[in-house]
Design an enzyme around this catalytic site. Structure first.
Site, PDB file in Angstrom:
ATOM      1  N   CYS A 136       0.833  -1.202   0.000  1.00 27.93           N
ATOM      2  CA  CYS A 136       0.000   0.000   0.000  1.00 27.93           C
ATOM      3  C   CYS A 136       0.868   1.253   0.000  1.00 27.93           C
ATOM      4  O   CYS A 136       1.401   1.642   1.039  1.00 27.93           O
ATOM      5  CB  CYS A 136      -0.931  -0.004   1.215  1.00 27.93           C
ATOM      6  SG  CYS A 136      -1.981   1.474   1.339  1.00 27.93           S
ATOM      7  N   CYS A 139      -0.451   4.067   2.196  1.00 29.90           N
ATOM      8  CA  CYS A 139      -0.187   3.864   3.620  1.00 29.90           C
ATOM      9  C   CYS A 139       1.269   4.170   3.978  1.00 29.90           C
ATOM     10  O   CYS A 139       1.551   4.783   5.012  1.00 29.90           O
ATOM     11  CB  CYS A 139      -0.489   2.417   4.020  1.00 29.90           C
ATOM     12  SG  CYS A 139      -2.113   1.816   3.518  1.00 29.90           S
ATOM     13  N   ASP A 140       2.201   3.739   3.136  1.00 33.27           N
ATOM     14  CA  ASP A 140       3.617   3.718   3.533  1.00 33.27           C
ATOM     15  C   ASP A 140       4.542   4.566   2.666  1.00 33.27           C
ATOM     16  O   ASP A 140       5.739   4.635   2.935  1.00 33.27           O
ATOM     17  CB  ASP A 140       4.123   2.266   3.515  1.00 33.27           C
ATOM     18  CG  ASP A 140       3.327   1.373   4.457  1.00 33.27           C
ATOM     19  OD1 ASP A 140       2.935   1.856   5.528  1.00 33.27           O
ATOM     20  OD2 ASP A 140       3.090   0.201   4.111  1.00 33.27           O
TER      21      ASP A 140
END
Length: 353
Positions: A136, A139-140
């Site tokens: 993701c 997300c990261d």
């Protein structure tokens, strides 16, 4: 088979399932949460979560899940190990056959079993998932400012991940096992035209280097002019003929992102009235009274989170859908009780006579 008929079972203990459990427990529905084969879901593979509302300093994925479970338990939700292997959803009560051998009976079911990201099978991925290896970018990606990173995939998701990562990383290399993309032309053009996005054609990732302490530090790529080089690399060990034109390259990278799709965890729904799309995601129905609903085609069955969301797949959207599902269940149970009460009135009146 247990004789008890529960009001609600929540299948899944990721963010959407926990959010549903909190709302349902506060509504005195006494939900039972089945934790599944991977308790906590994909978020447990993420070391730091910086975009979940209410945590300005960030929070560990495992910690967020644990706190959500404690919150649900505080309001009376019960948790049980196991997953649903098959289900009879054709009438009331719903019957759920578990991996533990037990059969549960319930009036309502929230399916929050999530979707599992596809992995490549590269050496080192088990150890490094969540430590520089991610599924993701949203997300990261921000953790990789100034890094050189790889994106594995060739579809629209891979192009989106690459373009997003280009905001942070020094360079983004899309690793694709063929010489043409599956992505739509518009997404492919955007990625090709970006100055910080490069492509490694006919190339596959076979190993990731690093440690949980240092994160990802490098990767091994193999390429072949005819594509699908990993097959030739594995089958050709010790054979000069099979390894002809095969190139092996060690690269220094600070992050690797898999973007080869997800598989919704819906196998147990395939022979039920619940409607699934071609990829196995749950289709919810629109009753025409609201902009969205979590209700499915099976009466008393609702869905939330990544199991029905192929677009956003974020922790915060999953939590929102979990709360929606619990509210929909509460309304459905109240409506079912009202119908049952109305149908019982004439019988009661005759008995009084």
């Amino acid at each position: 088979m247990t004789e008890e008929i529960r009001d609600l079972v929540v299948a899944g203990s990721g963010v959407s399932g926990l959010s549903a459990a909190v709302y349902a427990a506060r509504a005195d529905l006494d939900p039972l949460v089945l934790e599944g084969d991977e308790p906590g879901g994909q978020l447990t593979l993420t070391t730091d979560v910086e975009n979940y509302l209410g945590f300005p300093e960030g929070v560990g994925g495992m910690e967020l899940i644990q706190r959500g479970k404690e919150q649900a338990e505080q309001f009376g939700a019960q948790f049980q190990h196991g997953s649903i292997e098959s289900a009879d959803l054709n009438g009331q009560p719903l019957e759920l056959s578990l991996s533990t051998g037990e059969t549960l009976r319930t009036r309502a079911l929230i399916v929050a079993t999530g979707a599992s990201a596809r992995w490549v099978g590269a050496d080192g991925e088990d150890e490094l998932m969540g430590y520089g290896l991610s599924t993701c970018a949203t997300c990261d990606g921000a953790f990789h400012r100034g890094d050189d990173v790889l994106v594995v995939g060739g579809g629209d998701s891979a192009m989106e991940e690459a373009l997003f990562l280009a905001k942070f990383a020094d360079s983004v290399t899309v690793v694709h096992r063929r010489d043409e993309l599956r992505a739509s032309e518009i997404m492919a053009d955007r990625a090709r035209d970006h100055e910080d996005v490069e492509f490694a054609w006919n190339t596959e990732l076979v190993a990731i280097d690093g440690s949980q302490e240092d994160g990802v530090t490098g990767a091994t790529l193999v390429s072949h002019p005819e594509g699908h080089p990993a097959e030739k690399y594995e089958a050709g060990e010790g054979s000069n003929e099979d390894r002809e034109d095969l190139e092996v390259e060690e690269v220094d990278v600070g992050g690797v992102f898999y973007a080869i799709g997800h598989e919704p965890n819906t196998d147990f729904l395939r022979d039920t009235p619940v409607d699934l799309d071609d990829d196995g995601y749950v289709r919810t129905t629109d009753a025409g009274e609201a902009w969205a609903t979590t209700a499915t085609a099976a009466d008393g069955v609702f869905a939330a989170g990544d199991v029905m969301d192929r677009e956003y797949q974020q922790a915060v959207t999953a939590a929102g859908m979990g709360s929606m599902a619990a509210l929909d269940v509460e309304e459905w149970l109240e409506s079912a009780d009202a119908v049952a009460a109305d149908s019982a009135e004439p019988i009661a009146a005759e008995a009084d006579d």
